[in-house]
Every structure is written in C-alpha cells, then in structure tokens.
Enzyme design. Structure first.
Site, short mmCIF file in Angstrom:
data_model
loop_
_atom_site.label_atom_id
_atom_site.label_comp_id
_atom_site.label_asym_id
_atom_site.label_seq_id
_atom_site.Cartn_x
_atom_site.Cartn_y
_atom_site.Cartn_z
CD GLU A 39 8.53 -12.94 33.41
OE1 GLU A 39 7.28 -13.06 33.48
OE2 GLU A 39 9.11 -12.38 32.45
CG HIS B 262 3.91 -10.79 27.65
ND1 HIS B 262 2.97 -9.86 27.24
CD2 HIS B 262 3.98 -10.68 29.00
CE1 HIS B 262 2.51 -9.21 28.29
NE2 HIS B 262 3.10 -9.68 29.38
CG ASP C 191 5.49 -14.05 29.98
OD1 ASP C 191 4.93 -13.78 31.05
OD2 ASP C 191 6.35 -13.30 29.45
CD GLU D 158 3.03 -13.67 33.94
OE1 GLU D 158 1.87 -13.23 33.75
OE2 GLU D 158 4.06 -12.99 33.82
CG ASP E 74 12.24 -4.85 30.25
OD1 ASP E 74 11.76 -5.89 30.74
OD2 ASP E 74 11.55 -4.01 29.63
CG HIS F 82 10.22 -8.46 32.39
ND1 HIS F 82 9.78 -7.54 31.45
CD2 HIS F 82 9.10 -9.09 32.84
CE1 HIS F 82 8.47 -7.61 31.35
NE2 HIS F 82 8.02 -8.54 32.17
NE ARG F 83 7.19 -9.42 29.10
CZ ARG F 83 6.41 -8.45 28.65
NH1 ARG F 83 6.54 -8.01 27.41
NH2 ARG F 83 5.48 -7.90 29.42
CE LYS G 190 1.53 -13.06 30.53
NZ LYS G 190 1.46 -11.76 31.24
#
Length: 286
Positions: free
Chosen positions: A73, A88, A75, A147, A273, A46-47, A149
């Site tokens: 992942e 993000h 954003d 993603e 994370d 995640h990120r 955003k």
C-alpha cells in the site's frame, strides 16, 4: 495441556518470524487455519512492511514483497512542480529530516531529503520515492494499493496517476493487481471515470461506524472495496459490505491480536504494518 503448549509455541515462533511466508503445514492440524484458508486472506503491507522498515520507502516495499504480501500500500501526493511523490503526511516533518508541506517542495528538494534515519540509523539516506519509481520497480512482483492522499490539495492528481498507469499499460484489469483508493470519495469517482477497468476503493474513518445499506449501495456504484478503520468493523458491517457487492480491507492492524480479530470477522483482506501476522490464525477451542 499439550494443545495449549503447542499453540503458545506457534505464537512465539510467529514473533520471531523474520520475513519468509511460512505455511500452515508447520502447525499441527486443527491449531491454525488451513493453507487454503490463509491464502484466501489478502495480505496488504501498509506503506510497505512499515513495522520493519521506514514507511513508504523502497526498502519497506521490498520487504513487503519478500514477506509475500499480496499488495504493497502506497500514498501518493504531488510536488510543487507537479511530480508524483510517495509519502503519507501532507508535510515532510515526521518522516524526513526536512520541514514543510509536500506541495511546497520541488522534486529536486525531495531528492535531498533523508527518509530513513528517523526509523533507524541503518536506513540513513533512504530516499522518498516517486510514484513512477515504485511502479517500475514492483509491477509484476506484487499488487499495488494506491491511496490518493489529500487529492483536494493537488488539482489534476487523478489525471497524473491515470497517465502514469496508462503509459505503463497498467490500466487494464490484471487479477486486481492495481487498486486505487482515497478518503476523498469524489476523487475516487473521478479516478474510476479515468480508469474504468481498474478496481477502486473508498476509505472511511470512525464516523462511518453506522454506515447504512443505502450508503453502501451508493459506494458500490463506483467502488469495489469499502476499506474502513478496523475499529468499526463488526460481523454486521462485513455482511452488509458483502451484500452490497464489495470486499472489505480494514486498516491498520499492528498486533497479532488485531489480525486474529479481523480473521474472525471474515474480512477479505488485512492492511497491516506486520505482514507476518496475517499468515497464522489459531482456531478457537470448540
């Protein structure tokens, strides 16, 4: 007692895990899932591996790759001068030393920002990467879950994302290594029209806890993934998503217990994370 001690030892070893993807063979048979079962669970950093490095930076993405995540992942938003940037929040205040809205800053202004020191002094000077930089650095090394955003803030962002992927010959299916998702479902539809060969996903929050089979069928007309907050995931929801022909990647797991719960719910992937949490899962006593 020996069984309990063994499981506790495995849990402590996992806490000390520093990045290598350890296999199930290191635990005793029956204590953890088989290696094949673990490999079936899609591991999404995640990120990037944002529990270990500042989110949405090249360091976090590289750490996600080193930790053998299946996807990083990211954003994607757009600068004032129309460049795609990976961050993000819709402002730069939380994760950089600057202030202001993403869409009010130029790429040159972004290049002056420090996106690492908020996390740790060790990452002072880490930059906010562009979308193209991330694609060029990590294509072929890991999957990328993109993603969009707040795309409603950036007219034309779907086309710019599509153009960047097409330019790099990344617009064709390649073992689902590129997935595009958003909370803005209209933007997902538009992206699917622009990139019909790529997989897409709809992100949903807590208000979708009572999503109906009819709504899932509508999503399935243009999406391959239904990716909700993990707080609303139940066995029934997972079953309904599968019945609709989609996979489910809940977000965002930040503890080992949360990852174990998602394993038990039979989800297809875990957005986390801490990628190391996805490698081990104790089997409950029968």
């Amino acid at each position: 007692m020996k069984r309990i001690v063994t499981i506790l030892a495995a849990s402590l070893a996992l806490t000390a895990f520093t990045g290598s993807a350890l296999g199930a063979e290191q635990g005793e048979a029956g204590k953890v899932l088989t290696k094949q079962q673990q490999q079936k669970m899609v591991n999404i950093a995640h990120r990037g591996a944002s529990g270990h490095a500042p989110e949405n930076t090249m360091e976090a993405f590289q750490k996600g790759v080193e930790m053998k995540s299946d996807y990083i992942e990211i954003d994607v938003q757009m600068t004032k001068d129309g460049e795609l940037i990976v961050i993000h929040d819709t402002t730069v205040d939380r994760t950089t030393d600057g202030t202001g809205k993403v869409g009010d800053l130029t790429l040159e202004e972004f290049e002056q920002l420090d996106a690492g020191s908020w996390f740790s002094e060790a990452y002072t000077g880490e930059e906010v990467p562009t979308f193209e930089e991330v694609l060029d650095a990590f294509r072929g090394k890991t999957g990328i879950l993109i993603e969009m955003k707040a795309p409603e803030l950036y007219p034309g962002v779907e086309e710019k994302i599509a153009d960047a992927l097409i330019e790099r010959n990344m617009s064709k299916p390649n073992n689902n290594k590129i997935i595009i998702q958003s909370f803005n479902h209209k933007a997902v539809k538009k992206s699917k029209e622009l990139l019909p060969n790529l997989s897409h996903g709809v992100l949903t929050g807590g208000s979708w806890a009572n999503v109906t089979e009819e709504q899932l069928a509508q999503f399935a007309a243009y999406a391959d993934y239904f990716n909700p907050t993990m707080n609303i995931v139940t066995h029934e929801l997972v079953s309904d998503v599968h019945e609709a022909g989609m996979d489910i990647f809940p977000y965002t797991s930040r503890t080992q217990e949360q990852a174990w719960r998602l394993f038990d719910l039979n989800v297809d992937g875990i957005i986390t994370d801490f990628p190391e949490h996805v490698y081990y899962h104790p089997v409950k006593n029968s």
